[in-house]
Design an enzyme around this catalytic site. Sequence first.
Site, short mmCIF file in Angstrom:
data_model
loop_
_atom_site.label_atom_id
_atom_site.label_comp_id
_atom_site.label_asym_id
_atom_site.label_seq_id
_atom_site.Cartn_x
_atom_site.Cartn_y
_atom_site.Cartn_z
N ASP A 26 0.86 -1.17 0.00
CA ASP A 26 0.00 0.00 0.00
C ASP A 26 0.90 1.23 0.00
O ASP A 26 2.10 1.14 -0.28
CB ASP A 26 -0.97 -0.01 1.18
CG ASP A 26 -0.26 -0.13 2.53
OD1 ASP A 26 0.92 0.26 2.62
OD2 ASP A 26 -0.89 -0.60 3.50
N LYS A 177 -6.93 1.21 -2.74
CA LYS A 177 -5.88 2.00 -2.11
C LYS A 177 -5.49 3.17 -3.00
O LYS A 177 -5.45 3.05 -4.24
CB LYS A 177 -4.66 1.12 -1.85
CG LYS A 177 -4.94 -0.09 -0.98
CD LYS A 177 -5.26 0.31 0.46
CE LYS A 177 -5.40 -0.92 1.34
NZ LYS A 177 -5.54 -0.58 2.76
N GLU A 258 -8.28 2.39 12.56
CA GLU A 258 -7.81 1.00 12.55
C GLU A 258 -6.45 0.79 13.18
O GLU A 258 -6.15 -0.28 13.71
CB GLU A 258 -7.77 0.46 11.12
CG GLU A 258 -6.69 1.09 10.24
CD GLU A 258 -6.62 0.45 8.86
OE1 GLU A 258 -5.56 -0.08 8.52
OE2 GLU A 258 -7.62 0.49 8.14
N HIS A 308 -12.17 -2.79 11.32
CA HIS A 308 -11.05 -3.13 10.45
C HIS A 308 -10.73 -4.62 10.51
O HIS A 308 -10.58 -5.20 11.58
CB HIS A 308 -9.81 -2.34 10.87
CG HIS A 308 -8.55 -2.78 10.22
ND1 HIS A 308 -7.55 -3.48 10.88
CD2 HIS A 308 -8.11 -2.63 8.94
CE1 HIS A 308 -6.56 -3.73 10.05
NE2 HIS A 308 -6.87 -3.24 8.86
#
Length: 378
Positions: A26, A177, A258, A308
């Site tokens: 990510d 993402k 998260e 999450h």
Amino acid sequence: MTTTPDKIVWIRLSAIHLPLKNPISDAKVLTGRQKPLTEVACLFAEIETVEGHSGIGFSYSKRAGGPGQFEHAKEIAPVLLGEDPNDIAKLWTKLAWAGASVGRSGLAVQAIAAFDIALWDMKAKRAGLPLSKLLGAHRDSVQCYNTSGGFLSSPLEEVLDNVERSIEEGIGGIKIKVGQPDMAEDLRRVEAVNNKIGGRVSLMVDANQQWDRPAAMRACRQLEAFNLVWIEEPLDAYDSEGHAALAAALDTPIATGEMLASVAEHIDLIQKNAVDFIQPDAPRVGGITQFLRICALAEQKKLKLAPHFAMEIHLHLAAAYEFEPWVEHFDWLDPLFNERLENRNGRMIVPSRPGLGFTLSDQALAWKRADAEFGKRP
């Protein structure tokens, strides 16, 4: 008439490392903050009582921390022996004090989470109810969205294929993402996914803490054109003031939480009006006992909930939240369990099995790297 309280007589801890098929990246990887994700380290706790009741719970760590969770859990586990498993809040506090010198957040409470979740699983099984109904369910299914198909490590064509597959599997939202060095590339991918969806399901994006405040404001304003359900983690997870400024300035809701590892950190978000969708993670904040404290505060503020990861746990908790929530569909953990969760018409169905409703698979046991037992099985 008086009865003798049940008591915990046996505990087994297992360190199970789940390998991922492909390395996952990510925005944090693109900026060099972290290495690609190749496995998930899980800490499982199995607990049994003198009356023969049992429960199973887990915590997890990505990239680092798994061995530390396991070692801390081994140190504090013995304090549960002989205790009444129904005194879950009392036992959470006892575990926290057993490891008080390392604090009440982060790795310490993540180790506690595995025990706490196992105790809630046991309590629901003892009642013959799914955990959601033990807690007082508002619904029997929860809106679900897919994340695992939209990572930056996946080429756009692969992401688009994953979008179509998710929709066909009955998933109701797609999250991809963002946070690449070139914002134009982010916008190109979001536009392509939005066009592929064609209004059939909802769309969210997740920047994984990539931007500073000015960059986040510019990026989020450009993303508003896509009518997103939320923009997730545009700023550092602990920048509650920055998230509050974005939440006040934008029409698109802000989601975060998260990465936070305690109730206190979530209270800061809530009190500063820094979030529209709060995203606590039960294994990260210390288990279900702590997660429910966050939910009580969030409900007072009329916040939306989108827990999450760990859908096997969070499906039940989301079903018991007052306002319509979302749950995150990640199939990464599927090989660990014998059971599968069902998606239908954009929603994840709460299983009718008692407790959390999962058991460890033979494959999970094959991935076990270490275990430890305390007490004696009844």
